[in-house]
Structures are given as C-alpha cells and as structure tokens.
Design an enzyme around this catalytic site. Sequence first.
Site, PDB file in Angstrom:
ATOM      1  N   SER A 162      55.901 -34.024  42.966  1.00  0.00           N
ATOM      2  CA  SER A 162      56.593 -34.324  44.219  1.00  0.00           C
ATOM      3  C   SER A 162      55.705 -35.155  45.139  1.00  0.00           C
ATOM      4  O   SER A 162      55.309 -36.260  44.802  1.00  0.00           O
ATOM      5  CB  SER A 162      57.054 -33.032  44.879  1.00  0.00           C
ATOM      6  OG  SER A 162      57.910 -33.304  45.973  1.00  0.00           O
ATOM      7  N   ASP A 307      60.631 -39.140  49.243  1.00  0.00           N
ATOM      8  CA  ASP A 307      59.287 -38.859  48.768  1.00  0.00           C
ATOM      9  C   ASP A 307      59.185 -39.361  47.323  1.00  0.00           C
ATOM     10  O   ASP A 307      60.154 -39.907  46.788  1.00  0.00           O
ATOM     11  CB  ASP A 307      58.954 -37.372  48.922  1.00  0.00           C
ATOM     12  CG  ASP A 307      59.775 -36.479  48.012  1.00  0.00           C
ATOM     13  OD1 ASP A 307      60.892 -36.890  47.625  1.00  0.00           O
ATOM     14  OD2 ASP A 307      59.333 -35.375  47.692  1.00  0.00           O
ATOM     15  N   ASP A 309      59.333 -38.253  44.260  1.00  0.00           N
ATOM     16  CA  ASP A 309      60.329 -37.896  43.242  1.00  0.00           C
ATOM     17  C   ASP A 309      61.737 -37.874  43.820  1.00  0.00           C
ATOM     18  O   ASP A 309      62.682 -37.467  43.144  1.00  0.00           O
ATOM     19  CB  ASP A 309      59.982 -36.573  42.564  1.00  0.00           C
ATOM     20  CG  ASP A 309      60.134 -35.366  43.470  1.00  0.00           C
ATOM     21  OD1 ASP A 309      59.855 -35.489  44.684  1.00  0.00           O
ATOM     22  OD2 ASP A 309      60.528 -34.280  42.982  1.00  0.00           O
ATOM     23  N   ASP A 311      63.449 -36.167  45.894  1.00  0.00           N
ATOM     24  CA  ASP A 311      64.276 -34.993  46.182  1.00  0.00           C
ATOM     25  C   ASP A 311      64.287 -34.678  47.680  1.00  0.00           C
ATOM     26  O   ASP A 311      65.036 -33.822  48.129  1.00  0.00           O
ATOM     27  CB  ASP A 311      63.849 -33.779  45.356  1.00  0.00           C
ATOM     28  CG  ASP A 311      62.452 -33.279  45.658  1.00  0.00           C
ATOM     29  OD1 ASP A 311      61.695 -33.986  46.361  1.00  0.00           O
ATOM     30  OD2 ASP A 311      62.093 -32.184  45.172  1.00  0.00           O
TER      31      ASP A 311
END
Length: 563
Positions: A162, A307, A309, A311
Amino acid sequence: MADGVVVGDTLLQTARAWLAQDPDPATAGELSALIAGAEAGDAEASDELADAFDGTLQFGTAGLRGRLGPGSNRMNRVVVARAAAGLAAYLIAAAGTTGERLRVVIGYDARRNSDVFARDTARIMAGAGITALVLPKPLPTPVLAFAIRELDCAAGVMVTASHNPPDDNGYKVYLGDGSQIVPPADAEISACIAAVGALAGIPQSDDYRTLDDALLDAYVARAVSLLGAGPRDVSAVYTAMHGVGGEVFMRAVEKAGFGTPTAVAAQFAPDGRFPTVSFPNPEEPGAMDLSLADARAQSAEVIIANDPDADRCAAGIPFGGDYRMLTGDEVGALLGWWIAERGRRDGVPATGVYAQSIVSGTLLERIATDAGLGYATTLTGFKWISKVPDLRFGYEEALGYCVDPTAVKDKDGITASLLMLEMVAALKAEGRGPQDVLDDLARKFGLYATSQLSVRVSDLSLITGAMARLRADPPAALGGRTVLRMDDLEKGADGLPPTDGLRFSLPDARVIVRPSGTEPKLKCYLQVVVPVTGEIAEARGTAQSELEALRSSLAEALGLSAR
C-alpha cells in the site's frame, strides 16, 4: 563489537541454512555478504543479520507486511512461498475437498518483487491442485477484491504494501466473500504456515492462468455503473502517487464521460522507488505538493489522489483563494452525504447501513440518521467494516472508502474518486462546491473537526511503553477539558472485539490512542464538536485552536516526540 550484536554460532548456522534454500540471487547475495561481514567482526553486518532473523514475520489480519530482504523477519521469496503453501493447505482443509475445486486469484502492484511474489504464489497454488488465476499486470487492490467475487474464487492474494516506504512489501489475503481475513482465520492460516516444511518440499507447477483485460473491463464498467446521469463538467488534477491507479482511473473517467484530468506527470507512471516523495501516502507532509502546484496552475475545481495501490482516495478543494487537502473524515462525510443526497434527488432514497471505524470522526452518524439510514461502528480496518450487514457505505479516516460493497467488499480508491468527481460536477452546476456542503453540515449538526497526532518510531518498545504509561496513569484533563471517562479498548467497548487502544471521552471532544496495525507508529485521533452560532469562519478558528490544545497536552502525556 561494543556497538553491535555479537553473532553466535546458532545465528550463523540459521543464516547459512536459509541461504542454502533462498531461490533469489539478489537476497542470497545480500545474505552471503552479511554472513561474511558478521564472521569478520563487522558490527553493522552483525546487527543487520541479527535483525533479519529476529523471529519470523508474523501472518495476521493484515497478512504479511515488512521490509524486503533476506531472513525470516523480512519479505522475500522464502517467506512468501511458505505463506502461499500454508494458505493453500488452509483452503483445502477448510473446504474439505481436493484443491481442483478451488480457485484463487492473485494480484500485485508495482513495488519491487511484487510480480515475483505473485508468480511464486500462483505456482504453489497450482502445485497444490488449486486453480490459480493471476491478474494480467500490476493493478489496483480493489480490482483484486472485485475479481474474487466476480470469478467466484475461494480466496484472493494481493501483493502490496500500500503506502508503506519503498523498501517494504506485503501479502494481503482475502477469503471467498471478497473481504480481508479476520480472526480466527488469521491464526488458522498462520498455523498452517508454521507447519510448512522445507522450501524444496513445496510442490510447484506452472499450470496457472494469466487473466486478460476482460476482468479489468468488468471492474471499470461496474465502477461507472454507480454514477447517475448528472453533469460531467469538472476540471480535476490527479496523481497516482507513483502507483498503479493511473491507467485504470483514466479509463474509468473517460468511460464515465468526464473530461480528462490533468495528471501530475512526475507521479503518474508506476515506480516502486517513489522518487518524488519521502512516503508515498497522500496524508504525509509534502506528498501532495506537486498536485497542489498543478491545481493552482490549472485553476482546478478538485484534486484527486490515489495511494500506490489505489485503494485510498484523497481530495483537495479550492479554499480561501488557494487549495487545501480535505481530511479523510471530510471526504467520508461528503461521500456519505452525496450517496444519500443523490438518492433524494433521484427519488430513490438510499437504503442500508452507513459504517465507520471507531477512530473516525462521528459526523457520519448524524448524516445517516438524518437520511433515515442505519449506522454502525467497527474496529479499525475494512476487514471489519465490510462485514457490517446491509452495508451501503463505509469509511475510515485513513482515506479508505467502501462505496460499492456488493461488488468490492474493501476500500476502493478508484470508484470513490469517480463519486467525488460526480459530486463536484453536480455542485458546480449549482454554483456551489464541496466546502459549501461542509459548511451546511456544520450549521446543521455542529462543526465536527478532526485531526491526528502520530509518532513514528524505530523501536516498537517505545509504543508499548507509552500505552502502558497511559493505562497506568491516565491524564485527568486534555486540552483544558476534563477527561470524563477512559475506555480501555483492549477490554472491549461498545460490543466490539478487544483491540489495543484507549478512548478518552471529554465534553464535546474525544481522543483515541492506538498503535498502527501496518506501520511503526503510535496514532492518536482527535475530535472536537463546535456549535455554529455565528460566522462559520469563527467556528473553524475555534475548532482549530481546540484541536491544537488537545494535540499539545496529549503529546506531553505521551512523553514521545510527536507531530
């Protein structure tokens, strides 16, 4: 060796045994150099070797996450292979059947070794007889969460860390309902991982399938289907934060009929080095500087950020002749308001339950009640929010928003970003903006202002010590307000499962202190509620002063360097 760790024969034997099974030339070379350095008496090499084998990277409700490198306490191909083999054993045992009846989908981001870890996982799943499906390229985490339900899989794996620092990677596991694992599944999977033998004994097969773009097309189509037929005129600046969201977001924006946002060029292409930011997280100081500069140059009506990734979704808006980034709570309130408001406008009122994590600001409850919707509070993490029955919308303050729980039972930065664009376009057509909505909500319910204080440490014992001090000697007052009650969340509160945290209730204010579940941080969540009886600007000033007073006194109570 006075400044370093004295490396004994046992550690050296452990390291050599690990080296013998490491299939990655890069980590094997790194480990070989550490062993040689430790044997020669190099203090730095000895310290690093000791830390690399200081226990085993633990599999929990967040899966695995840690620094890349050799050793049992790092993210590497040996650790990932054991995790994959343990997960395969768990799935087969839980299903009570052979592996060929099970399907597992695997996704990955653009961090270093993410693609390698994904392919290793696919080979091990296939070796266990499980049908392994790999996403066609580095893609956002919500695409993986969508794929689990879309493809009727027993589980999903997303290789991502992440918004962690560049040297980290992670291994996130979902089960067949499309949500992240919760107890007791985490402990059961961990036990299966512990039972895995030597790497050479793990069956592997190249009989896995790489999916084509049809899955991605289905995800984009689903995201766009959530939008109404309202205005599409909005100028936006967008940053992918060097992550994997850029291409998918732009495809969704085009399909939805919006104009092409101005992309922050230096941050658009996936790059696991994250060269323009210290931490690839929209919440971190400086991370949004390039976006803000582009917004000023373009006179944009909204800034959208994902961000790495994708999500999470962050948003910035015009304010006072310049721009400001909204807090995660403000974005959550706006999305909650918009979902309900659009239903009212369309004559089809929203139904279901709004949910948020315990650390998030509580304005959403007022919005839900006003709209005739249910409301629930959960522990932190979308693994809990996604489990709320009849969920319509869920969020937590760390920029995570679940806006389509039927299809994506997790936070989804791409779809949330589309809804933000839709809302800003609709407000623009009325001569208004997001700040006008926030001000209206403040006049109606009071000004709910939130902030954070966080402490990043290199020694996790500092966090343990601070929590112990607060439990043993809680402050009688914070920010000039009397502490009415302290709830030790480790003992459970409000019917929620126990978690490591403390909640301080004060008059028209609240403070929650907890260790981060994904980073070496102690995080403190502050909220004040200020009635709006006059000018809204005056109420905002009062709220900021009161939040600063809370921050100052809490930092003193913690006894740690905070920001």
